[in-house]
Design a protein around this motif. Structure first.
Motif, PDB file in Angstrom:
ATOM      1  N   ALA A   1      -9.526  -1.046   6.383  1.00  0.00           N
ATOM      2  CA  ALA A   1     -10.978  -1.073   6.147  1.00  0.00           C
ATOM      3  C   ALA A   1     -11.666  -2.284   6.792  1.00  0.00           C
ATOM      4  O   ALA A   1     -12.837  -2.196   7.149  1.00  0.00           O
ATOM      5  CB  ALA A   1     -11.269  -1.044   4.647  1.00  0.00           C
TER       6      ALA A   1
ATOM      7  N   VAL B   1       0.833  -1.199   0.000  1.00  0.00           N
ATOM      8  CA  VAL B   1       0.000   0.000   0.000  1.00  0.00           C
ATOM      9  C   VAL B   1       0.874   1.257   0.000  1.00  0.00           C
ATOM     10  O   VAL B   1       0.627   2.200  -0.756  1.00  0.00           O
ATOM     11  CB  VAL B   1      -0.972  -0.009   1.204  1.00  0.00           C
ATOM     12  CG1 VAL B   1      -1.628   1.344   1.396  1.00  0.00           C
ATOM     13  CG2 VAL B   1      -2.027  -1.097   1.013  1.00  0.00           C
TER      14      VAL B   1
ATOM     15  N   LEU C   1      -5.035   5.574   1.007  1.00  0.00           N
ATOM     16  CA  LEU C   1      -4.621   4.176   0.885  1.00  0.00           C
ATOM     17  C   LEU C   1      -4.532   3.510   2.258  1.00  0.00           C
ATOM     18  O   LEU C   1      -4.854   2.334   2.413  1.00  0.00           O
ATOM     19  CB  LEU C   1      -3.287   4.086   0.149  1.00  0.00           C
ATOM     20  CG  LEU C   1      -3.329   4.593  -1.291  1.00  0.00           C
ATOM     21  CD1 LEU C   1      -1.940   4.599  -1.900  1.00  0.00           C
ATOM     22  CD2 LEU C   1      -4.273   3.770  -2.137  1.00  0.00           C
TER      23      LEU C   1
ATOM     24  N   LYS D   1      -6.400   4.212   4.780  1.00  0.00           N
ATOM     25  CA  LYS D   1      -7.790   3.918   5.172  1.00  0.00           C
ATOM     26  C   LYS D   1      -8.247   2.604   4.545  1.00  0.00           C
ATOM     27  O   LYS D   1      -8.931   1.809   5.189  1.00  0.00           O
ATOM     28  CB  LYS D   1      -8.700   5.076   4.783  1.00  0.00           C
ATOM     29  CG  LYS D   1      -8.500   6.287   5.660  1.00  0.00           C
ATOM     30  CD  LYS D   1      -9.391   7.431   5.262  1.00  0.00           C
ATOM     31  CE  LYS D   1      -9.112   8.616   6.178  1.00  0.00           C
ATOM     32  NZ  LYS D   1      -9.756   9.826   5.764  1.00  0.00           N
ATOM     33  N   ARG D   2      -7.854   2.362   3.306  1.00  0.00           N
ATOM     34  CA  ARG D   2      -8.193   1.098   2.647  1.00  0.00           C
ATOM     35  C   ARG D   2      -7.505  -0.073   3.344  1.00  0.00           C
ATOM     36  O   ARG D   2      -8.080  -1.151   3.484  1.00  0.00           O
ATOM     37  CB  ARG D   2      -7.786   1.172   1.168  1.00  0.00           C
ATOM     38  CG  ARG D   2      -8.299  -0.010   0.359  1.00  0.00           C
ATOM     39  CD  ARG D   2      -7.903   0.102  -1.084  1.00  0.00           C
ATOM     40  NE  ARG D   2      -6.503  -0.297  -1.212  1.00  0.00           N
ATOM     41  CZ  ARG D   2      -5.679   0.150  -2.135  1.00  0.00           C
ATOM     42  NH1 ARG D   2      -6.057   1.029  -3.022  1.00  0.00           N
ATOM     43  NH2 ARG D   2      -4.442  -0.279  -2.185  1.00  0.00           N
TER      44      ARG D   2
END
Length: 161
Positions: free
Chosen positions: A136, A40, A130, A132-133
């Motif tokens: 998730a 990431v 990114l 946050k992804r």
């Protein structure tokens, strides 16, 4: 385990799958988590023209200021030849400079440039969505809990940073 020793099926086998009871489970899960996080962060850094190894050196330079090249190697877990290549890259990109160390003709200190500071700041902006992804799948509050636990794990009480 020797070639003629029988395999004891009661000994847990090391995997990185959930529920692994082997003594290697934590390390293997941390390695897998690192790979995910590194992928990431690499995605965030790519448009800025740097790699994770470059960013790791910029982090040290931002935190410590001017740093001896040999100390950068230790701080980033890189060997001497590897850190020389990274610093070469950073110099070529205008993100860091080597400077002579007064009193030691062979030693070089590395400093971040204003452009390096701008890239460092831009990396944080690029990484935000990114990251946050990346978390998730966690429930509310768990990302902070994970950060707290990993911080304690990576920086045990009584150890110098």
């Amino acid at each position: 385990m020797t070639a003629d020793a029988p395999h004891d099926s009661t000994v847990p086998r090391a995997t990185d799958r959930p529920g692994d009871a082997s003594p290697f489970a934590l390390g293997l899960l941390l390695r897998r988590a690192h790979w995910r996080a590194a992928a990431v962060m690499t995605e965030a850094l790519r448009p800025l023209g740097i790699e994770l190894r470059h960013f790791a050196v910029l982090v040290v330079l931002v935190n410590r200021g001017s740093t001896m090249q040999r100390d950068l190697a230790a701080a980033t877990g890189t060997d001497k030849a590897g850190i020389m290549r990274v610093v070469d890259d950073l110099e070529h990109k205008g993100l860091a400079v080597r400077k002579a160390v007064p009193g030691d003709r062979r030693a070089r200190a590395v400093e971040i440039t204003p452009k390096g500071g701008e890239i460092f700041d831009a990396a944080h902006v690029a990484a935000e969505p990114l990251t946050k992804r990346l978390v998730a799948e966690l429930e509310p509050g768990e990302a902070q809990q994970l950060m707290d636990l990993l911080t304690r794990f990576a920086h045990p009480a009584g150890e110098e940073a």
